[in-house]
Design a protein around this motif. Structure first.
Motif, PDB file in Angstrom:
ATOM      1  N   ASN A  50     -42.755  79.606  47.352  1.00 56.54           N
ATOM      2  CA  ASN A  50     -42.585  78.916  46.078  1.00 56.54           C
ATOM      3  C   ASN A  50     -41.442  79.503  45.254  1.00 56.54           C
ATOM      4  O   ASN A  50     -41.428  79.422  44.024  1.00 56.54           O
ATOM      5  N   VAL A  51     -40.472  80.115  45.920  1.00 54.32           N
ATOM      6  CA  VAL A  51     -39.279  80.610  45.238  1.00 54.32           C
ATOM      7  C   VAL A  51     -38.273  79.472  45.144  1.00 54.32           C
ATOM      8  O   VAL A  51     -37.998  78.786  46.142  1.00 54.32           O
ATOM      9  N   ASN A  52     -37.715  79.255  43.967  1.00 58.07           N
ATOM     10  CA  ASN A  52     -36.774  78.165  43.740  1.00 58.07           C
ATOM     11  C   ASN A  52     -35.336  78.640  43.963  1.00 58.07           C
ATOM     12  O   ASN A  52     -34.936  79.694  43.467  1.00 58.07           O
ATOM     13  N   TYR A  53     -34.563  77.842  44.700  1.00 56.97           N
ATOM     14  CA  TYR A  53     -33.161  78.136  44.972  1.00 56.97           C
ATOM     15  C   TYR A  53     -32.301  76.983  44.463  1.00 56.97           C
ATOM     16  O   TYR A  53     -32.668  75.816  44.616  1.00 56.97           O
ATOM     17  N   THR A  54     -31.151  77.314  43.873  1.00 60.94           N
ATOM     18  CA  THR A  54     -30.257  76.311  43.303  1.00 60.94           C
ATOM     19  C   THR A  54     -28.889  76.386  43.968  1.00 60.94           C
ATOM     20  O   THR A  54     -28.354  77.476  44.188  1.00 60.94           O
ATOM     21  N   LEU A  55     -28.319  75.223  44.270  1.00 68.87           N
ATOM     22  CA  LEU A  55     -26.994  75.148  44.875  1.00 68.87           C
ATOM     23  C   LEU A  55     -25.946  75.593  43.857  1.00 68.87           C
ATOM     24  O   LEU A  55     -25.860  75.053  42.762  1.00 68.87           O
ATOM     25  N   ARG A  56     -25.140  76.597  44.217  1.00 65.14           N
ATOM     26  CA  ARG A  56     -24.156  77.140  43.285  1.00 65.14           C
ATOM     27  C   ARG A  56     -22.758  76.557  43.486  1.00 65.14           C
ATOM     28  O   ARG A  56     -21.936  76.595  42.572  1.00 65.14           O
TER      29      ARG A  56
END
Length: 369
Positions: free
Chosen positions: A221-227
């Motif tokens: 449930n760790v959120n990752y965002t496109l940089r």
């Protein structure tokens, strides 16, 4: 600022100019063998690419993929109609000649356009930084008998080019955990989408730039965002010889790639998505590479957390790799701690991150709305 040469504009009767041109600026007519070298129509295309990339802040688009132009799925709603019409005309047919707008047409359209609204970018916005902003849209295009030089001043800094990204890539990776999974059917589609169309480049209409999700959550449930993201050359110097060889065999030309960073700015996940001609090609490539040690290009953010990973010898860090294939696409991901930790216990966090990144990339990000 971009500075674009225009030697081919010197004369309608001039022979093609034999000069090296980077692939991302090369005329498809030259690639297809229709002409021996760049000519005045090639320079018309160069002007169109310059205007598109500067006004829309896209360093790697439009990109020629599978013999046709890939652009943003949508142009900015506030884009001036006159400029929009020229962009659509310039990138309708990769083999066009007279249909490509001239420098004079671009000059008239750009100078006539009002100041544009803020333009949304494909990748997530960067932290604000001091910068000067112009109050109105301005451009100058000078077309001469010998040289055409086009200089466009941007309201914000342009993103780095694919060449810069490739130069910062690293090449040493641990063996990948390979897994295959079947096509994921839609939950609801109205009208029903023909998922078999994704099995061939001839029928697949998915925009290449829409294959990466803007964010994802892994099994913890760790959120990752496109940089950042962009269309890159399929084969890069950072890849191992076995990877380069198999990609050349299947004539892989481009990939879409980008890095993700978690909300705590501790873990970075680099993702590569490759498109082949058919699903059968993707299946064969995947089967050939399965079990081999595979070194893929590593992509890092342009700035902020993770930006220094590519220049700090990430080969010494503990990494998790994951690969998958679906339809005509191949997915490769690599996850590591931004601190380049070598602690084996970090696998508990990087393994699910790499798996989720590869599993959640793909055409469902475009066709599932």
């Amino acid at each position: 600022m971009y500075l674009r040469g225009g030697d081919g504009l010197r004369s309608a009767q001039a022979a093609p100019v034999q000069q090296p041109i980077a692939d991302e600026w090369r005329d498809p007519r030259v690639r297809f063998g229709a002409v021996a070298g760049p000519d005045r129509y090639s320079d018309r295309l160069g002007v169109a690419l310059l205007v598109y990339r500067s006004l829309l802040r896209e360093a790697n688009l439009p990109a020629l993929v599978d013999g046709r132009w890939f652009m943003r799925s949508e142009l900015a709603p506030g884009l001036d109609p006159g400029v929009r019409a020229l962009i659509e005309r310039a990138f309708d047919d990769p083999s066009a000649t007279e249909a490509r707008p001239s420098a004079a047409e671009w000059r008239a359209a750009v100078l006539a356009a009002p100041a544009p609204p803020p333009v949304p970018v494909f990748s997530p916005p960067r932290p604000p930084e001091p910068q000067r902003r112009s109050g109105a849209l301005a451009a100058a295009i000078i077309a001469g008998a010998v040289v055409a030089i086009v200089t466009t001043v941007l309201v914000v800094r342009a993103v780095q080019s694919s060449d810069q990204s490739a130069a910062s890539s690293t090449s040493t990776y641990s063996p990948y955990t390979t897994t295959s999974h079947s096509s994921r059917p839609p939950t609801t589609t109205t009208p029903a989408f023909d998922w078999s169309s994704l099995d061939s480049a001839a029928t697949d209409k998915t925009p290449f730039t829409a294959l990466l999700p803007q964010s994802f959550r892994d099994g913890k449930n760790v959120n990752y965002t496109l940089r950042s993201s962009g269309v890159m050359d399929c084969i890069t110097p950072a890849m191992s010889a076995n990877v380069k060889s198999i990609l050349r065999t299947y004539n892989c030309a481009h990939q879409v790639a980008g890095p993700y960073v978690d909300d705590s700015n501790k873990i970075m996940v680099s993702v590569n998505v490759l498109a082949l001609d058919t699903t059968a090609d993707a299946d064969r490539l995947y089967a050939t590479m399965k079990g081999q040690t595979q070194d893929w290009a590593l992509w890092c953010p342009h700035d902020g957390p993770g930006a220094d990973v590519c220049t700090n010898d990430p080969s010494r860090a503990r990494r998790s790799g994951y690969s998958a294939h679906q339809y005509r696409y191949i997915y490769e991901s690599t996850a590591l701690y931004i601190t380049l930790s070598r602690d084996p216990t970090t696998d508990d966090w990087t393994d699910p991150a790499a798996k989720a990144a590869a599993d959640q990339a793909g055409p469902e990000n475009y066709w599932h709305k």
